[in-house]
Motif scaffolding. Structure first.
Motif, mmCIF file in Angstrom:
data_model
loop_
_atom_site.group_PDB
_atom_site.id
_atom_site.type_symbol
_atom_site.label_atom_id
_atom_site.label_comp_id
_atom_site.label_asym_id
_atom_site.label_seq_id
_atom_site.Cartn_x
_atom_site.Cartn_y
_atom_site.Cartn_z
ATOM 1 N N GLY A 98 29.349 14.281 -32.294
ATOM 2 C CA GLY A 98 30.668 14.662 -32.802
ATOM 3 C C GLY A 98 30.857 16.169 -32.746
ATOM 4 O O GLY A 98 31.929 16.658 -32.364
ATOM 5 N N GLN A 99 29.804 16.912 -33.099
ATOM 6 C CA GLN A 99 29.895 18.378 -33.028
ATOM 7 C C GLN A 99 30.043 18.839 -31.580
ATOM 8 O O GLN A 99 30.792 19.798 -31.309
ATOM 9 C CB GLN A 99 28.645 19.005 -33.658
ATOM 10 N N ARG A 102 33.572 18.409 -30.662
ATOM 11 C CA ARG A 102 34.382 19.446 -31.312
ATOM 12 C C ARG A 102 34.297 20.761 -30.524
ATOM 13 O O ARG A 102 35.322 21.407 -30.253
ATOM 14 C CB ARG A 102 33.899 19.650 -32.747
ATOM 15 N N GLU A 106 37.109 23.063 -27.934
ATOM 16 C CA GLU A 106 37.377 24.500 -28.066
ATOM 17 C C GLU A 106 36.984 25.291 -26.820
ATOM 18 O O GLU A 106 37.640 26.279 -26.471
ATOM 19 C CB GLU A 106 36.597 25.044 -29.271
ATOM 20 N N ALA A 205 42.587 14.413 -27.301
ATOM 21 C CA ALA A 205 42.160 15.477 -28.203
ATOM 22 C C ALA A 205 41.688 16.707 -27.422
ATOM 23 O O ALA A 205 41.976 17.847 -27.806
ATOM 24 C CB ALA A 205 41.046 14.969 -29.112
ATOM 25 N N ASP A 210 42.098 19.849 -29.849
ATOM 26 C CA ASP A 210 41.959 19.412 -31.240
ATOM 27 C C ASP A 210 40.513 18.992 -31.471
ATOM 28 O O ASP A 210 40.117 17.852 -31.188
ATOM 29 C CB ASP A 210 42.924 18.253 -31.512
ATOM 30 N N GLY A 211 39.708 19.904 -31.994
ATOM 31 C CA GLY A 211 38.296 19.639 -32.181
ATOM 32 C C GLY A 211 38.007 18.510 -33.150
ATOM 33 O O GLY A 211 37.110 17.694 -32.913
ATOM 34 N N GLU A 212 38.746 18.454 -34.243
ATOM 35 C CA GLU A 212 38.513 17.405 -35.237
ATOM 36 C C GLU A 212 38.809 16.028 -34.658
ATOM 37 O O GLU A 212 38.070 15.065 -34.898
ATOM 38 C CB GLU A 212 39.353 17.655 -36.484
ATOM 39 N N ALA A 213 39.886 15.916 -33.907
ATOM 40 C CA ALA A 213 40.247 14.630 -33.309
ATOM 41 C C ALA A 213 39.220 14.218 -32.263
ATOM 42 O O ALA A 213 38.880 13.028 -32.136
ATOM 43 C CB ALA A 213 41.640 14.711 -32.685
ATOM 44 N N ALA A 215 36.008 15.065 -32.236
ATOM 45 C CA ALA A 215 34.808 14.662 -32.964
ATOM 46 C C ALA A 215 34.977 13.262 -33.547
ATOM 47 O O ALA A 215 34.050 12.441 -33.516
ATOM 48 C CB ALA A 215 34.506 15.668 -34.072
ATOM 49 N N HIS A 216 36.170 12.984 -34.080
ATOM 50 C CA HIS A 216 36.438 11.668 -34.655
ATOM 51 C C HIS A 216 36.369 10.582 -33.587
ATOM 52 O O HIS A 216 35.778 9.510 -33.827
ATOM 53 C CB HIS A 216 37.815 11.659 -35.322
ATOM 54 N N SER A 219 32.693 10.021 -32.546
ATOM 55 C CA SER A 219 31.932 9.468 -33.662
ATOM 56 C C SER A 219 32.280 8.002 -33.896
ATOM 57 O O SER A 219 31.396 7.179 -34.163
ATOM 58 C CB SER A 219 32.191 10.270 -34.941
#
Length: 246
Positions: A98-99, A102, A106, A205, A210-213, A215-216, A219
């Motif tokens: 996930g990281q 993310r 970026e 993403a 969109d790093g959070e999206a 990673a989600h 994951s």
């Protein structure tokens, strides 16, 4: 007084042990080796046309990372994993991969993202025509590792590769390798496979940075696969510890 550079020696080309290590690693990553598979060091040496020494060295390295088991009698086997061990490994994979997703959102270049999109499309195509095949497994691995390389973190890539060496023989069960189901059911599984949606979410993403999206998405891909494998690929053993046996 000698200078630090005076202590350097010419760099060696990849050794035979490294070549054997890479070959066995790819077999583990791609699911060519499954839990409980046994390896003959002599057969490996003969097939790879090398002596026993580089095979022993490569196997020792993989055993040290937990990817292979070596018994006191030198028998080599792809280890079984308990349900709890697999759940723990899944948690760590979700965190690290996930990281990486993310960071990729970026740091990835436009060409990196375009390449990942192409690999996602290829995965869908292979899933349509060859669900449950080695080609489907390879397409999934190619997509994931292109994403992780795009994160631009060699240290994180090293950790993820080590985790996949341990998980590879099991996680590829999710793509239906040797599922042994009727063709109609096989195609239904292929069309509705959870990775299609998660890969689509990932590509969106990445494009949106969109790093959070991102990673989600990755994951959830890992979590869903793990739940399916634990539900359908576990069995009880004599010691009452559930083992994952795809």
């Amino acid at each position: 007084m000698s200078q630090p550079l005076d202590q350097l020696r010419p760099a060696r080309r990849q050794t035979l042990s490294d070549q054997v290590f890479d070959t066995l690693s790819e077999m583990l990553l791609s699911g060519a080796l499954r839990p409980r598979d046994r390896l003959s060091l002599r057969d490996l040496a003969e097939r790879l046309e090398v002596s026993m020494m580089p095979v022993r060295e490569a196997v020792s390295r993989l055993a040290a990372s937990g990817a292979l088991d070596v018994s006191p009698k030198r028998a080599v086997m792809v280890p079984l994993m308990t349900d709890a061990e697999f759940a723990d490994l899944t948690m760590v994979r979700m965190l690290t991969e996930g990281q990486a997703a993310r960071l990729a959102a970026e740091r990835a270049s436009r060409s990196d993202i375009a390449g990942i999109r192409v690999l996602a499309e290829r995965f869908d195509e292979v899933l349509d025509r060859a669900y449950g095949s080695a080609a489907a497994v390879a397409a999934n691995k190619d997509l994931h590792f292109a994403l992780y390389r795009a994160a631009g973190s060699p240290a994180l890539m090293e950790v993820i590769t080590m985790l996949w060496l341990k998980a590879g023989p099991i996680i590829n069960f999710d793509i239906g390798v040797e599922a042994g189901v009727p063709q109609e059911e096989e195609m239904t599984r292929s069309r509705g496979h959870h990775s299609r949606e998660h890969h689509r979410m990932l590509c969106e993403a990445l494009t949106a940075r969109d790093g959070e999206a991102a990673a989600h998405a990755i994951s959830e891909d890992i979590r869903t696969a793990s739940e399916l494998i634990r539900a359908h690929g576990a069995m009880d053993t004599d010691d009452n510890r559930r083992r994952i046996i795809p």
